[in-house]
Every structure is written in structure tokens, then in C-alpha cells.
Design an enzyme around this catalytic site. Structure first.
Site, short mmCIF file in Angstrom:
data_model
loop_
_atom_site.label_atom_id
_atom_site.label_comp_id
_atom_site.label_asym_id
_atom_site.label_seq_id
_atom_site.Cartn_x
_atom_site.Cartn_y
_atom_site.Cartn_z
N CYS A 131 0.81 -1.23 0.00
CA CYS A 131 0.00 0.00 0.00
C CYS A 131 0.84 1.28 0.00
CB CYS A 131 -0.94 -0.01 1.21
SG CYS A 131 -0.22 -0.70 2.71
N HIS A 244 -3.17 6.23 4.65
CA HIS A 244 -1.75 6.40 4.97
C HIS A 244 -1.27 7.78 4.48
CE1 HIS A 244 -1.75 2.26 5.97
NE2 HIS A 244 -1.00 1.76 5.01
O1 25A Z 1 0.69 -12.20 5.34
P1 25A Z 1 0.48 -10.78 4.90
O2 25A Z 1 0.60 -10.59 3.42
O3 25A Z 1 1.35 -9.80 5.64
O4 25A Z 1 -1.03 -10.41 5.27
C1 25A Z 1 -1.50 -10.40 6.64
C2 25A Z 1 -2.85 -9.75 6.74
O5 25A Z 1 -2.78 -8.48 6.13
C3 25A Z 1 -4.02 -8.18 5.54
C4 25A Z 1 -4.97 -9.35 5.72
O6 25A Z 1 -5.82 -9.14 6.91
C5 25A Z 1 -3.99 -10.46 6.00
O7 25A Z 1 -4.58 -11.46 6.78
N1 25A Z 1 -3.68 -7.88 4.16
C6 25A Z 1 -3.42 -8.67 3.12
N2 25A Z 1 -3.11 -7.95 2.05
C7 25A Z 1 -3.17 -6.66 2.42
C8 25A Z 1 -2.94 -5.41 1.77
N3 25A Z 1 -2.60 -5.32 0.50
C9 25A Z 1 -3.54 -6.62 3.76
N4 25A Z 1 -3.68 -5.49 4.43
C10 25A Z 1 -3.47 -4.35 3.77
N5 25A Z 1 -3.10 -4.28 2.50
P2 25A Z 1 -7.42 -8.96 6.87
O8 25A Z 1 -7.94 -8.99 8.25
O9 25A Z 1 -7.78 -7.83 5.99
O10 25A Z 1 -7.96 -10.26 6.13
C11 25A Z 1 -7.90 -11.50 6.64
C12 25A Z 1 -8.77 -12.33 5.66
O11 25A Z 1 -8.08 -13.52 5.32
C13 25A Z 1 -8.96 -14.62 5.60
N6 25A Z 1 -8.23 -15.84 5.94
C14 25A Z 1 -7.35 -16.03 6.93
N7 25A Z 1 -6.94 -17.30 6.96
C15 25A Z 1 -7.57 -17.93 5.94
C16 25A Z 1 -8.40 -17.01 5.30
N8 25A Z 1 -9.16 -17.33 4.25
C17 25A Z 1 -9.12 -18.61 3.83
N9 25A Z 1 -8.36 -19.56 4.40
C18 25A Z 1 -7.58 -19.26 5.46
N10 25A Z 1 -6.86 -20.24 6.04
C19 25A Z 1 -9.76 -14.14 6.76
O12 25A Z 1 -10.95 -14.89 6.90
C20 25A Z 1 -10.04 -12.72 6.38
O13 25A Z 1 -11.10 -12.69 5.45
P3 25A Z 1 -11.32 -15.51 8.34
O14 25A Z 1 -12.54 -16.35 8.08
O15 25A Z 1 -10.13 -16.19 8.91
O16 25A Z 1 -11.63 -14.33 9.27
C21 25A Z 1 -12.97 -13.91 9.40
C22 25A Z 1 -13.06 -12.97 10.53
O17 25A Z 1 -12.29 -13.42 11.66
C23 25A Z 1 -11.35 -12.46 12.08
N11 25A Z 1 -10.12 -13.19 12.44
C24 25A Z 1 -9.02 -13.29 11.71
N12 25A Z 1 -8.10 -14.02 12.34
C25 25A Z 1 -8.64 -14.40 13.52
C26 25A Z 1 -9.95 -13.88 13.59
N13 25A Z 1 -10.73 -14.10 14.62
C27 25A Z 1 -10.26 -14.84 15.63
N14 25A Z 1 -9.01 -15.35 15.64
C28 25A Z 1 -8.18 -15.17 14.61
N15 25A Z 1 -6.94 -15.70 14.63
C29 25A Z 1 -11.18 -11.54 10.90
O18 25A Z 1 -10.95 -10.23 11.34
C30 25A Z 1 -12.49 -11.64 10.17
O19 25A Z 1 -13.38 -10.67 10.65
O1 L14 Z 2 2.84 -5.85 2.24
O2 L14 Z 2 -0.19 -2.11 7.61
O3 L14 Z 2 0.72 -5.59 1.84
O4 L14 Z 2 0.24 -4.00 8.58
C1 L14 Z 2 0.30 -5.93 4.72
C2 L14 Z 2 0.21 -5.44 6.17
C3 L14 Z 2 1.38 -3.76 4.11
C4 L14 Z 2 1.29 -3.29 5.54
C5 L14 Z 2 1.69 -5.60 2.62
C6 L14 Z 2 0.06 -3.32 7.57
C7 L14 Z 2 1.49 -5.25 4.06
C8 L14 Z 2 0.12 -3.93 6.20
#
Ligand code: 25A
Ligand code: L14
Length: 339
Positions: A131, A244
Site C-alpha cells: 500500500c 496512509h
Molecule cells: O501475510 P500478509 O501478506 O502480511 O497479510 C497479513 C494480513 O494483512 C491483511 C490481511 O488481513 C492479511 O490477513 N492484508 C493482506 N493484504 C493486504 C494489503 N494489501 C492486507 N492489508 C493491507 N493491504 P485482513 O484482516 O484484511 O484479512 C484477513 C482475511 O483472510 C482470511 N483468511 C485467513 N486465513 C484464511 C483465510 N481465508 C481462507 N483460508 C484461510 N486459512 C480471513 O478470513 C479474512 O477474510 P477468516 O474467516 O479467517 O476471518 C474472518 C473474521 O475473523 C477475524 N479473524 C481473523 N483471524 C482471527 C480472527 N478471529 C479470531 N481469531 C483469529 N486468529 C477476521 O478479522 C475476520 O473478521
Molecule cells: O505488504 O499495515 O501488503 O500492517 C500488509 C500489512 C502492508 C502493511 C503488505 C500493515 C502489508 C500492512
């Protein structure tokens, strides 16, 4: 009109939810929409165009018949499921950092390097940049084309929504707790984020920088297709919910004046100049939320060097920083390659 079967992976998260809204708002030609998440979301439904769509649990067969997959469920999910989706003929647009630096996978900001999208054919995957990087390169590319940028020094002021829904909840809960005299609970970030600034985003690397900082360095060079640009970054988490902000300093090869920068950027796609110190007009996070453009202001000369410019850049991190950029890539993909 021809329609496409689209899957959103991580549909219940902060970014996934925004993807659904952006598909609606931009009238993306969605035939079937599949909303995928983990078993935690089983039983949930989300609204799309006034209809309720059931969330399904992601599995290896989820992509049968799906043409476009928008992924935002974390790096490990993408590593496992993006290749599976690609094998079944689905083009993946991935929001995580899993594939961004793979030389065989294009890393795309449509206003900057739309021509790279065609390289999706190699692996069936297109990476969506970080982002903070996206909003920076949208503004810097026109300047780079005009006078060549030699060096970038950037400091970020990043909102908590980038980390996902749980971090948005944490900032709210900690703020309420402190204002009512209770002890704040720290879970998502290493320290309290309410009423604080944390000079750490993502993990620390061996060189003393954080992974977020090095993403900005490496992704900028790849997207601008110029490994010679020097970039150094400090990324900071601030107690802001959405959007941001960035302080950007550039040194250019040839001289450019602030007035010329304003003129150049007023014609740049996806960019809006808000820069009128006399009226105290400059971009702010609270004004960028929910908007597609990246806003730039405080454009002024860096008087400490010969060819330097300072500026302030603000964008909605869930929009241009994630969901909007991904959907813009999908729009070009279906128009130029899958049409
Ligand atoms: O690894 P990275 O790339 O650093 O990414 C880490 C996190 O960053 C966000 C995203 O979080 C990701 O999980 N992200 C990714 N790309 C991004 C970007 N470009 C970014 N943020 C900014 N810019 P998120 O909260 O937005 O999304 C999480 C989603 O992923 C689904 N998910 C997780 N595990 C999964 C899965 N889907 C399929 N299979 C899997 N194994 C997750 O779905 C959510 O849609 P969910 O069903 O797990 O979660 C539903 C609700 O539950 C909450 N929750 C999440 N984790 C937990 C939880 N509740 C309890 N315990 C938990 N451990 C979520 O908030 C959601 O409301
Ligand atoms: O590389 O603000 O897309 O924690 C996901 C997590 C960017 C930062 C990514 C955060 C990151 C983001």
C-alpha cells in the site's frame, strides 16, 4: 455483455470487504461471485449488489470455473492456493507480499506500468504492491519521466487498517480504555498504539530495517523498472484508522520547480493536487478515506540541495493501496487479455 466468474479470497477481512465494494461501485462485469474465507467465517453472508452471498470455506476445488481470483488472506494462504488457482485457469491478482519480487510475476500499478500485466501468462499470477509503495509511485512516476529521480527519502504515517480488522478494533478498544481510566490491552502490535507512534511495521531484518521499509525500496525499483533509483524508508504506525500519509523527499537529475511539479501532477492519472498554503489547504487522512485518488500537497523546494523537492502524499490504503488497485488490474486484464 460478457461476464466473468470472480472469487474473493479473504472476503471477510478488511481488504476483501473493500474489494467487494469496489467491484460493485465500478460495475465490474461479475457473472458469478465466490466469497472465500477460512472455516472461522463459515455461516457468514456478505452483501453484493443488494443480494446476500454465502461465504464458502477456501479449498483446493474452490477455483473450478473461476476466471479471476482476488486474493487477500495473508502470504501463506497465497503461497499455497494461488498456484492451485492458476493451474485451474484462474488468473490470480494477489495482495500479499508472497510473489511481489518473483521476476516471473508482474508487480503492477496501472497508472505506472500497466504494460507489465501481459506477463501474467508465465505463472497465472499478478502481484499487487504494498500500500505505501503504490501511493508513492503513482505520484513519483510522472516526475521520474520528466527529470529522472536519483534518490527518494520517505517516511510513512500508516493507519492501523492496513493490518486488518483486528487492528482497527484494537485502536478503538485501547482508546476507549485509556479515556475511561482502564489499562489498555496490547495484542496485535508489539506496544500500545493508541496515543502513540510505533517505528516498526512488519518484522526487523538483518540490516536493521523493517520488512515494510525494504518492500518500499525493492518494489519501487521493480514497478518503476529502474534498479538505479536509490530509496530509503522509515515506516511508522500512527493511531489513525484509515488512510496512509507520507513525507517524501526526492533528489532529481535535472532541476524541476515546485510550480512545474504541481502542473505535471495536476495532469497525472489517479492524482489530485491539494496545495494552497495561504488557505491552509493540504491533503489529510480523514479527507482521503473512501476516495480513489491519491492526494499530494506541501510541494516545495528542498533548499538544502541543488535539485530537491519535498511533498506530502495521502491515500486510502484499503482503496488505492489494496482493493482498488487490484480491481483496476482486473479491468485491464479482462479488457486486453481475457476479452
Ligand atoms: O501475510 P500478509 O501478506 O502480511 O497479510 C497479513 C494480513 O494483512 C491483511 C490481511 O488481513 C492479511 O490477513 N492484508 C493482506 N493484504 C493486504 C494489503 N494489501 C492486507 N492489508 C493491507 N493491504 P485482513 O484482516 O484484511 O484479512 C484477513 C482475511 O483472510 C482470511 N483468511 C485467513 N486465513 C484464511 C483465510 N481465508 C481462507 N483460508 C484461510 N486459512 C480471513 O478470513 C479474512 O477474510 P477468516 O474467516 O479467517 O476471518 C474472518 C473474521 O475473523 C477475524 N479473524 C481473523 N483471524 C482471527 C480472527 N478471529 C479470531 N481469531 C483469529 N486468529 C477476521 O478479522 C475476520 O473478521
Ligand atoms: O505488504 O499495515 O501488503 O500492517 C500488509 C500489512 C502492508 C502493511 C503488505 C500493515 C502489508 C500492512
Amino acid at each position: 455483455m460478457r461476464t466473468f466468474s470472480v472469487a474473493v479470497v479473504g472476503a471477510t477481512g478488511a481488504v476483501g470487504n473493500e474489494m467487494i465494494r469496489v467491484l460493485e461501485q465500478r460495475d465490474f462485469p461479475v457473472g458469478q461471485l465466490k466469497l472465500l474465507a477460512s472455516a472461522r467465517s463459515l455461516g457468514k453472508s456478505l452483501e453484493y449488489r443488494g443480494k446476500s452471498v454465502k461465504v464458502e470455506v477456501l479449498n483446493e476445488d474452490s477455483f473450478d470455473g473461476v476466471q479471476v481470483g482476488l486474493f487477500s488472506a495473508g502470504g501463506s494462504i497465497s503461497e499455497k492456493f494461488a498456484p492451485i488457482a492458476a493451474r485451474s485457469g484462474c488468473v490470480v491478482i494477489d495482495n500479499t507480499s508472497a510473489f511481489r519480487m518473483d521476476p516471473e510475476i508482474p508487480l503492477v500499478v496501472p497508472e505506472v506500468n500497466a504494460e507489465a500485466i501481459g506477463q501474467y501468462k508465465k505463472k497465472g499470477i499478478i502481484a499487487n504492491p504494498n500500500c505505501s509503495t503504490i501511493q508513492m509511485v503513482v505520484v513519483l512516476k510522472p516526475i521520474h519521466d520528466a527529470v529522472r529521480i536519483k534518490r527518494i527519502v520517505v517516511s510513512t504515517y500508516q493507519s492501523v487498517s492496513g493490518t486488518g480488522k483486528k487492528a482497527v478494533d484494537e485502536l478503538e478498544d485501547q482508546t476507549r480504555a485509556i479515556l475511561s481510566g482502564r489499562e489498555p490491552v496490547v495484542k496485535v502490535y508489539p506496544y500500545q498504539i493508541a496515543f502513540n507512534c510505533l517505528p516498526q511495521i512488519d518484522v526487523f531484518l538483518d540490516n536493521g530495517y523493517t520488512k515494510e521499509e525494504m518492500k518500499m525500496v525493492n518494489e519501487t525499483r521493480k514497478i518503476m523498472n529502474d534498479p538505479s533509483i536509490a530509496v530509503t524508508a522509515t515506516t511508522v504506525r500512527v493511531p489513525v484508522f484509515y488512510a496512509h500519509s507520507e513525507s517524501i523527499n526526492i533528489e532529481t537529475e535535472r532541476k524541476i520547480t515546485p510550480a512545474q511539479v504541481r502542473e505535471l501532477l495536476s495532469r497525472a492519472p489517479g492524482v489530485q493536487v491539494i496545495d494552497d498554503p495561504a488557505q491552509r489547504r493540504y491533503p489529510m487522512a480523514i479527507d482521503a478515506v473512501g476516495h480513489n485518488d491519491t492526494y499530494v500537497g506541501r510541494i516545495r523546494e528542498d533548499e538544502s540541495i541543488a535539485n530537491g523537492i519535498n511533498m506530502w502524499v495521502v491515500s486510502d490504503n484499503l482503496r488505492k493501496g489494496a482493493a482498488l488497485n487490484a480491481v483496476q488490474i482486473a479491468e485491464i486484464l479482462i479488457r486486453d487479455y481475457l476479452g
